[in-house]
Scaffold this active site. Structure first.
Site, PDB file in Angstrom:
ATOM      1  N   TYR A 140      29.384 -12.881 -22.274  1.00  0.00           N
ATOM      2  CA  TYR A 140      30.355 -13.143 -23.369  1.00  0.00           C
ATOM      3  C   TYR A 140      32.007 -13.187 -22.540  1.00  0.00           C
ATOM      4  CZ  TYR A 140      27.207 -10.794 -26.660  1.00  0.00           C
ATOM      5  OH  TYR A 140      26.340 -10.356 -27.502  1.00  0.00           O
TER       6      TYR A 140
ATOM      7  N   HIS B  63      19.947  -7.748 -20.944  1.00  0.00           N
ATOM      8  CA  HIS B  63      20.323  -8.625 -22.055  1.00  0.00           C
ATOM      9  C   HIS B  63      18.961  -9.559 -22.441  1.00  0.00           C
ATOM     10  CE1 HIS B  63      23.833 -10.956 -23.765  1.00  0.00           C
ATOM     11  NE2 HIS B  63      22.912 -11.346 -24.656  1.00  0.00           N
TER      12      HIS B  63
END
Length: 255
Positions: A38, A96
């Site tokens: 991010y 992730h």
């Protein structure tokens, strides 16, 4: 120690203003979800430092991206995440995605080591199938406390939910508003109109009212932050839930 997550939590992807993070915390959010990919861990960390809330009241989660899942990169990238966050530990660290550098036998022991050293409190996985989760569970010494997956009225993998309930871990639902699609759905719109609430609140109430599911909507304005929190206390009727359950699935937004 078991990981207890609030009914509504904060997804931070795309948030670039530390004050938005600080506002969220001061309004009442206690679980903040970010990720290396991010590129805003520094923003989240600065927001945490600006908020007048003790660190121990917060659950901070981040995720190791797929190209940093070799053992030495897991450690390096996690230490860099901690530096950006300004924290000495994170409460929840995820794999992730099980792609690219992910090798269960090599990657997962590195997570165990970080937990043993106190750099992370809990281990999580994200975008894992049941088979991948089971494999990871067999390799890890640490319990897996969460599987973060896409879940909203237009896409649900109920086999993952059933498995999560049997195993005792939490299903953390990302993209709970389906990238805004909830605002165009007639079923959600009908319930929202009858209730005098928004379609977003209907979707979040449906998710939060599902045993074992915790949604992480993104919001930055005070109005949206507060409205999302309120949704956690809205109890839909069995008939309303059945109407939402009957919405046809349209497939994943994120592959």
């Amino acid at each position: 120690m078991e990981l207890q997550l609030p009914e509504i939590d904060l997804g931070t992807m795309g948030i670039e203003d530390p004050d938005a993070i600080a506002r969220a915390i001061e309004i009442g959010y206690r679980h903040l979800d970010t990720a290396q990919i991010y590129e805003n861990e520094d923003v989240v960390g600065e927001g945490i430092s600006r908020a007048d809330v003790p660190r121990e009241e917060l659950t901070v989660a981040t995720k190791v991206w797929a190209d940093d899942l070799a053992p030495e990169d897991v450690r390096r990238s996690t230490e860099e995440s901690l530096d950006r966050l300004g924290l000495d530990r994170v409460d929840l660290l995820y794999v992730h995605r099980p792609i690219e550098a992910y090798d269960p036998e090599a990657t997962l022991p590195a997570f165990d080591e970080l937990r043993a050293e106190g750099l992370i409190e809990h281990v999580g996985v994200s975008n894992f199938t049941t088979a991948q989760f089971e494999e990871a569970s067999e390799i890890l010494d640490s319990p897996i406390t969460a599987n973060q997956v896409e879940r909203h009225p237009f896409y649900r993998e109920d086999d993952l939910l059933e498995y999560a309930r049997e195993d005792g871990h939490t299903l953390v639902a990302y993209s709970p508003l389906a990238q805004g699609k909830v605002f165009d759905d007639p079923v959600l719109g009908g319930i929202a109109a009858e209730r005098g609430i928004s379609e977003a609140q209907v979707s979040l109430a449906w998710l939060a009212g599902t045993d074992g599911v915790v949604p992480i909507p993104k919001a930055s304005s005070v109005d949206h932050l507060e409205a999302n929190l309120v949704a956690g206390g809205i109890e839909l009727t069995r008939e309303e839930r059945a109407r939402i359950d009957g919405i046809g699935e349209e497939g994943k937004l994120f592959e």
